[in-house]
Write an enzyme that holds these catalytic residues in place. Structure first.
Site, short mmCIF file in Angstrom:
data_model
loop_
_atom_site.label_atom_id
_atom_site.label_comp_id
_atom_site.label_asym_id
_atom_site.label_seq_id
_atom_site.Cartn_x
_atom_site.Cartn_y
_atom_site.Cartn_z
N ASP A 173 3.73 -5.25 -5.63
CA ASP A 173 2.35 -5.15 -5.16
C ASP A 173 1.68 -3.96 -5.81
O ASP A 173 2.30 -2.91 -5.96
CB ASP A 173 2.33 -4.98 -3.64
CG ASP A 173 1.20 -5.76 -2.97
OD1 ASP A 173 0.19 -6.02 -3.65
OD2 ASP A 173 1.34 -6.11 -1.79
N HIS A 177 -6.54 -3.74 -9.71
CA HIS A 177 -6.05 -3.64 -8.34
C HIS A 177 -4.60 -4.11 -8.20
O HIS A 177 -3.98 -3.85 -7.17
CB HIS A 177 -6.95 -4.43 -7.39
CG HIS A 177 -8.31 -3.85 -7.23
ND1 HIS A 177 -8.68 -3.08 -6.14
CD2 HIS A 177 -9.41 -3.88 -8.03
CE1 HIS A 177 -9.94 -2.69 -6.27
NE2 HIS A 177 -10.40 -3.16 -7.41
#
Length: 456
Positions: free
Chosen positions: A366, A158
């Site tokens: 991110d 993730h």
């Protein structure tokens, strides 16, 4: 159809009605488990009072069995707070300066993964399809293979995957790479992450890319792919429309009067670029005096990993920074920055997204950033806001309607805020439509279906 087994660091515990907590990932995985029947195993979030973690606790609701295990305090310190979050997390977010490697914590990380394998093994069936999530559990497939399991096992990361020059600075990078090669399918958020992974294999002479996503290593062939995670787009859009009438949202709207709202929502973490963001907002107000007293910046930053000293210090520093800016540029009747250091209920958050003219999402790095996607989904199609997005967020690869910025460039962010607030309605609608169409086509259900199809 094969049973699905999901393993994650934490398990979303169902409420009394059997519904998992709200959130796109939980919704998608629960739906997949409901369809196939399955098992979801992970840490309960509790620590045992002794040196033994205690028995595995299971609860079956319909076709899904939830299996939760406690960990010992030593396990949590070494596996979770130690290697996972003080080595892997900073390395994967390109922050070599913050990585604190200790051999004892590395050993604890592999030990706890072995423990998860031991807890999972008695529950597995020969045709189960196993889907393991995120950086906490990279070695889990290798542990299961050593125990003799030949099931299809997939892994999804993730967070970002760094380039070779950064990864190779980690003392156990070879063990981590070999652990990933034990999966049948390794999924990444973006094509950049997959390219970085392949580059690491090539640089170390550990493997090479073949055709159709296949990867050859010393002893096996597995696949790598790009699966950009989405949100439950249509449902969240409806949710946000209804949330506009939430009492807290309505009070917030009254309190900001006729000012334009800029919103940022981030877990407290050094990867989110929060200090640079506050600096950029200050630069914007100073550099564009016409907006003095005309905008409010709402930054919602729930506490994160408060047991780690660096995060506690970061929390204090951000509060002081916001206070300094308010004292410097504020007025008796205007507080420029509202800094909230706690979680906000999802209905309120959805309504605040819809209320905001600008969504300010500027992480330094991110994996994806679902706040960016939730902000777009929450907008009023007839009067949408503008997303100002870091080019170093995974979401920037697909959200073409956003204003992309360099999160290190405070002048550039200040300019983007001015442009977003002055943007005419037709351009706002066009930009929103481009991003929203992508979110509708690539929602979290498609992400889940695509990965499981390729794994199966």
């Amino acid at each position: 159809m094969s049973r699905l087994v999901v393993v994650s660091n934490r398990v979303p515990i169902p409420d009394k009605t059997g519904a998992a907590p709200a959130g796109g990932l939980a919704v998608a995985l629960e739906a997949a488990l409901q369809e196939r029947g399955g098992l979801w195993l992970g840490w309960s979030g509790q620590t045992s009072e002794t040196d033994e973690p205690g028995p595995l606790r299971t609860e079956t609701l319909g076709p899904i069995t939830y299996a939760l295990t406690d960990l010992t305090r030593t396990d949590v310190d070494e596996y979770y707070f130690g290697f996972a979050n003080r080595v892997l997390w900073p390395i994967c977010h390109y922050r070599l300066d913050l990585a604190e490697y200790a051999r004892r914590e590395m050993a604890g990380y592999f030990r706890v993964n072995r423990f998860f394998a031991e807890r999972l093994a008695p529950l597995l069936q020969p045709d189960d399809v196993i889907w393991i999530h995120d950086y906490h559990l990279i070695p889990l497939a290798g542990e299961l293979r050593r125990m003799g399991f030949k099931n299809r096992i997939g892994f999804f990361l993730h967070i970002p995957w760094p380039p070779a020059d950064i990864l190779l600075a980690m003392p156990v990078h070879e063990e981590i790479m070999r652990s990933l090669s034990q999966y049948d399918l390794v999924g990444f958020q973006t094509d950049h992450d997959l390219e970085n992974f392949l580059g690491c294999l090539k640089r170390e002479g550990m493997g090479q890319a073949l055709d159709e996503g296949r990867i050859q290593t010393e002893d096996r062939i597995f696949r790598g792919g790009v699966y950009s995670i989405g949100i439950e787009t249509s449902a969240f859009a409806e949710f946000a429309e209804k949330a506009a009438g939430n009492p807290t949202v309505r009070r917030t709207k009254r309190s900001i009067e006729d000012r334009k709202l800029i919103i940022g929502v981030d877990r407290l973490d050094y990867s989110k670029g929060l200090t640079q963001r506050i600096d950029a907002f200050e630069r914007f107000v100073v550099g564009y005096p016409a907006y003095h007293g005309k905008v409010t910046f709402l930054q919602i930053t729930p506490k994160s990993r408060s047991e780690v000293p660096e995060y506690e210090a970061m929390q204090r520093a951000l509060a002081e920074q916001a206070g300094r800016v308010n004292g410097s540029i504020g007025a008796v009747d205007w507080v420029p920055i509202r800094y909230i250091n706690r979680s906000i209920a999802r209905p309120v958050l959805a309504g605040l997204y819809r209320l905001a003219r600008v969504g300010l999402v500027t992480p330094l790095r991110d994996g994806m950033n679902l706040v960016a996607k939730e902000y777009i989904a929450a907008q009023d199609p007839e009067d949408p806001g503008v997303l100002v997005l870091s080019r170093f967020a995974g979401a920037a690869r697909s959200m073409k309607g956003a204003l992309l910025v360099n999160p290190y460039d405070v002048e550039g962010i200040a300019h983007a805020l001015s442009r977003a607030l002055a943007m005419p309605l037709d351009e706002r609608k066009d930009r929103w439509r481009v991003s929203m169409d992508d979110l509708l086509a690539n929602d979290v259900t498609r992400w889940c279906d695509d990965f499981l199809r390729d794994l199966g």
